[in-house]
Design a protein around this motif. Structure first.
Motif, PDB file in Angstrom:
ATOM      1  N   GLU A 107      -0.872  -3.932  16.513  1.00 41.87           N
ATOM      2  CA  GLU A 107      -0.823  -3.023  15.372  1.00 41.87           C
ATOM      3  C   GLU A 107      -0.233  -3.690  14.141  1.00 41.87           C
ATOM      4  OE1 GLU A 107       0.660   0.881  16.021  1.00 41.87           O
ATOM      5  OE2 GLU A 107      -0.775   1.295  17.641  1.00 41.87           O
ATOM      6  N   ALA A 108       0.746  -4.549  14.350  1.00 41.94           N
ATOM      7  CA  ALA A 108       1.379  -5.211  13.207  1.00 41.94           C
ATOM      8  C   ALA A 108       0.367  -6.067  12.455  1.00 41.94           C
ATOM      9  CB  ALA A 108       2.555  -6.073  13.695  1.00 41.94           C
ATOM     10  N   THR A 150      -2.111  -3.873  10.632  1.00 42.47           N
ATOM     11  CA  THR A 150      -1.460  -3.220   9.490  1.00 42.47           C
ATOM     12  C   THR A 150      -1.393  -4.176   8.305  1.00 42.47           C
ATOM     13  OG1 THR A 150      -0.142  -1.916  11.031  1.00 42.47           O
ATOM     14  CG2 THR A 150       0.620  -1.970   8.751  1.00 42.47           C
ATOM     15  N   ALA A 151      -1.061  -5.445   8.596  1.00 39.79           N
ATOM     16  CA  ALA A 151      -0.999  -6.446   7.525  1.00 39.79           C
ATOM     17  C   ALA A 151      -2.384  -6.643   6.904  1.00 39.79           C
ATOM     18  CB  ALA A 151      -0.468  -7.766   8.087  1.00 39.79           C
ATOM     19  N   ALA A 192      -4.793  -4.477   6.836  1.00 40.03           N
ATOM     20  CA  ALA A 192      -5.169  -3.255   6.113  1.00 40.03           C
ATOM     21  C   ALA A 192      -4.600  -3.260   4.697  1.00 40.03           C
ATOM     22  CB  ALA A 192      -4.691  -2.021   6.881  1.00 40.03           C
ATOM     23  N   GLU A 193      -3.360  -3.744   4.562  1.00 37.33           N
ATOM     24  CA  GLU A 193      -2.740  -3.805   3.227  1.00 37.33           C
ATOM     25  C   GLU A 193      -3.567  -4.692   2.307  1.00 37.33           C
ATOM     26  OE1 GLU A 193      -0.365  -2.032   1.896  1.00 37.33           O
ATOM     27  OE2 GLU A 193      -0.035  -0.980   3.798  1.00 37.33           O
ATOM     28  N   GLU A 214      -4.716   5.979   2.399  1.00 38.63           N
ATOM     29  CA  GLU A 214      -3.925   5.962   3.634  1.00 38.63           C
ATOM     30  C   GLU A 214      -4.840   6.128   4.857  1.00 38.63           C
ATOM     31  OE1 GLU A 214      -0.892   5.113   3.902  1.00 38.63           O
ATOM     32  OE2 GLU A 214      -0.629   5.563   6.037  1.00 38.63           O
ATOM     33  N   LYS A 250      -6.358   2.796   5.675  1.00 38.47           N
ATOM     34  CA  LYS A 250      -5.396   1.870   6.296  1.00 38.47           C
ATOM     35  C   LYS A 250      -5.193   2.221   7.772  1.00 38.47           C
ATOM     36  CE  LYS A 250      -2.730   0.853   2.110  1.00 38.47           C
ATOM     37  NZ  LYS A 250      -1.442   1.037   1.434  1.00 38.47           N
ATOM     38  N   ARG A 251      -5.004   3.493   8.018  1.00 40.33           N
ATOM     39  CA  ARG A 251      -4.773   3.901   9.416  1.00 40.33           C
ATOM     40  C   ARG A 251      -6.029   3.677  10.267  1.00 40.33           C
ATOM     41  NH1 ARG A 251      -0.942   9.278   9.236  1.00 40.33           N
ATOM     42  NH2 ARG A 251       0.353   8.560   7.514  1.00 40.33           N
ATOM     43  N   VAL A 277      -6.232   0.072  11.386  1.00 37.82           N
ATOM     44  CA  VAL A 277      -5.324  -0.233  12.490  1.00 37.82           C
ATOM     45  C   VAL A 277      -5.879   0.356  13.793  1.00 37.82           C
ATOM     46  CG1 VAL A 277      -2.989   0.084  13.393  1.00 37.82           C
ATOM     47  CG2 VAL A 277      -3.342  -0.316  10.928  1.00 37.82           C
ATOM     48  N   ARG A 278      -6.274   1.609  13.712  1.00 39.88           N
ATOM     49  CA  ARG A 278      -6.772   2.274  14.913  1.00 39.88           C
ATOM     50  C   ARG A 278      -8.028   1.586  15.452  1.00 39.88           C
ATOM     51  NH1 ARG A 278      -7.164   8.769  15.201  1.00 39.88           N
ATOM     52  NH2 ARG A 278      -7.138   8.908  17.462  1.00 39.88           N
TER      53      ARG A 278
END
Ligand SMILES: Cc1cc2nc3c(=O)[nH]c(=O)nc-3n(C[C@H](O)[C@H](O)[C@H](O)COP(=O)(O)OP(=O)(O)OC[C@H]3O[C@@H](n4cnc5c(N)ncnc54)[C@H](O)[C@@H]3O)c2cc1C
Ligand code: FES
Ligand code: FES
Lengths: 314, 156
Positions: free
Chosen positions: A262-263, A266-267, A269-270, A287, A290-291, A294-295
């Motif tokens: 996930e980390a 997440t990076a 996605a940013e 948002e 971004k989620r 990750v998902r």
């Protein structure tokens, strides 16, 4: 104008948004109605093969399952039976103002204005938009084609061209009436998929207002090449957020060499959402995207959990 | 005007149509086969679903001239004389309609879906039938009816 499946052209015609003088049925070109293996290990998808026949083709299912899932997440079974691969690339936006012949729209009537800017812009672009147009390109299939780095084969008066997928669709800029770089009279003959199909780790996630038969608010195509749990190669493309499928190489580079968790997603996605702009009603998409990235990254680790219609599964 | 031949429910019809006439309008207005319904006329509801050469399509987004020479099956053509098609029977048994407006499209779509053979589970049947909306909300009965024909059972 050419007509293939007719699912977009006939719809727009009936809404009085198109006024074709001449319509040419291109369905009787059998050489563009087949799927063939290429010598370099890739696969050629004829422009006139239906979306359904493409998604269910054994070589697409086994070697490019990401494409299969993305196609099956779009429209309905009946529409996929009619819709063709060439037509899918050329479908117009679903912006409500574009669809209403009685209101201004820079995409329909250049220079007339864009009521979506200050209007109800819930489904509109958060990336790559211009002061002239905030429409999004609605295709699901094309999100997977962008991730897979397909090539569009085109034939015209002056011969053929091969167009890398990333260059085929364009951002609106100051000419939002132009969706892509196809020239008048040019025919899409086929779409080539490169050998690398990411058949082990992939996922397509489509988020929308109802579970099926609706356009994406946000969709994500993720393809990973893993060695153990380390990412060797990654592709991420977003749908529903811009005037074309959205891909950012730097975001993919962030993932290479990292542990697939996930980390890391997440990076990435940013980076993918860098520069995103929210308007009055669509800011939630930033948002959400971004989620979703990750998902979907986590879902790509377990593609067998993918639910019908690209619903969230992990 | 263009002259076309359509084989509809095993009967051959020759008709003259303007090039922009939809298959739906040709069936309903010209051949008086009004079983096929016009819900939205824009591909959004599935009420106009018919089988074209065995494949389910939307007749509202199909131009009749482009179907020249095709074999079309509408809801009027699926029973065997007085013997109802198994899906028609199952729809009655499972209370799979209220107003009935979506029903011809649902049944033609279900025939097409079963022929495609891609749905294994009830969830997959739901997903592959999502192109047929029912404003009366008879969906549970509709899926029950289809599941019964598919494998003899499957109430939710
Ligand atoms: C209710 C509804 C819901 C939908 N939902 C989704 C969805 O969720 N996701 C999604 O991705 N799509 C969705 N679609 C869109 C659908 O996928 C497209 O309409 C379809 O892919 C278009 O293909 P077609 O062959 O029918 O194109 P046509 O309607 O025949 O043509 C579209 C355009 O492409 C041109 N054209 C077609 N083929 C060629 C060619 N080979 N060379 C050059 N020009 C060509 C035509 O001139 C026309 O301008 C939906 C459509 C409807 C009606
Ligand atoms: S009438 Fe054709 S889909 Fe609604
Ligand atoms: S029974 Fe009324 S719409 Fe389905």
């Amino acid at each position: 104008m050419f007509i293939a499946g007719g699912t977009n052209l006939v719809d727009l015609w009936k809404y009085n948004l198109l006024h074709p003088k001449l319509v040419v049925d291109i369905n009787h070109l059998p050489e563009h109605r087949r799927i063939t293996e290429l010598e370099d290990g890739g696969l050629r998808l004829g422009a006139l093969v239906s979306n359904a026949d493409t998604a269910y083709h054994p070589l697409v299912e086994s070697r490019y399952p990401l494409l299969s899932k993305a196609i099956l997440a779009g429209a309905s079974a009946q529409i996929r039976n009619m819709a063709t691969n060439g037509g899918n690339l050329l479908q117009r936006t679903r912006c409500y103002y574009f669809y209403d012949a009685d209101v201004p729209c820079n995409k329909r009537v250049p220079g007339s204005g864009c009521p979506a800017m200050d209007g109800y812009n819930r489904i509109h672009a958060i990336l790559g938009a211009s002061g002239e147009c905030i429409a999004v390109f609605p295709s699901d299939m094309c999100v997977a084609l962008a991730a897979l780095e397909a090539v569009v084969n085109v034939s015209g008066k002056n011969g053929g061209r091969r167009i890398p997928f990333a260059d085929f669709h364009r951002l609106p800029g100051d000419s939002p009436e132009i969706d892509n770089i196809l020239q008048h009279g040019e025919l899409i003959t086929s779409i080539d998929l490169p050998e690398k199909g990411f058949a082990q780790n992939y996922s397509y996630l489509k988020l929308r207002d109802r579970h099926s038969y609706a356009f994406a608010l946000v969709s994500v195509a993720t393809a990973l090449e893993l060695e153990g749990d380390t990412i060797r190669d990654a592709r991420i493309a977003l749908g529903g957020v811009a005037h074309k499928p959205w891909r950012v190489r730097e975001a993919e580079a962030v993932l290479v060499g990292k542990k697939a968790d996930e980390a890391a997603f997440t990076a990435a996605a940013e980076v993918l959402l860098t520069g995103a702009v929210g308007l009055k009603y669509n800011a939630f998409k930033i948002e959400l995207a971004k989620r979703a990235i990750v998902r979907n990254g986590m879902m790509a680790l377990h593609p067998e959990t993918q639910l019908p219609g690209a619903q969230p599964s992990a | 005007m263009t002259t076309i031949t359509l084989n509809v429910n095993k009967q051959t019809h020759t008709l003259e149509v303007l090039p922009w006439v939809s298959l739906l309008d040709a069936l309903r207005d010209r051949l008086k086969l009004t079983g096929t319904k016009k819900g939205c006329d824009h591909g959004q509801c599935g009420a106009c679903t018919v089988l074209c050469d065995g494949t389910r399509i939307l007749s509202c987004l199909s131009l009749a001239v482009m179907k020249n020479g095709s074999e079309i099956t509408t809801v009027e053509g699926i029973a065997d004389g007085d013997a109802l098609h198994p899906l028609q029977k199952a729809f009655i048994e499972h209370d799979a309609f209220q107003c009935g407006y979506c029903t011809p499209g649902q049944i033609c779509s279900a025939i097409g879906m079963l022929a495609e053979g891609k749905a294994r589970t009830r969830d997959e049947v739901k997903e592959l039938m999502s192109g047929n909306l029912c404003r009366c909300g008879a969906n549970t009965g509709i899926i029950d009816a289809i599941m019964e024909v598919k494998e003899g059972g499957g109430r939710e």
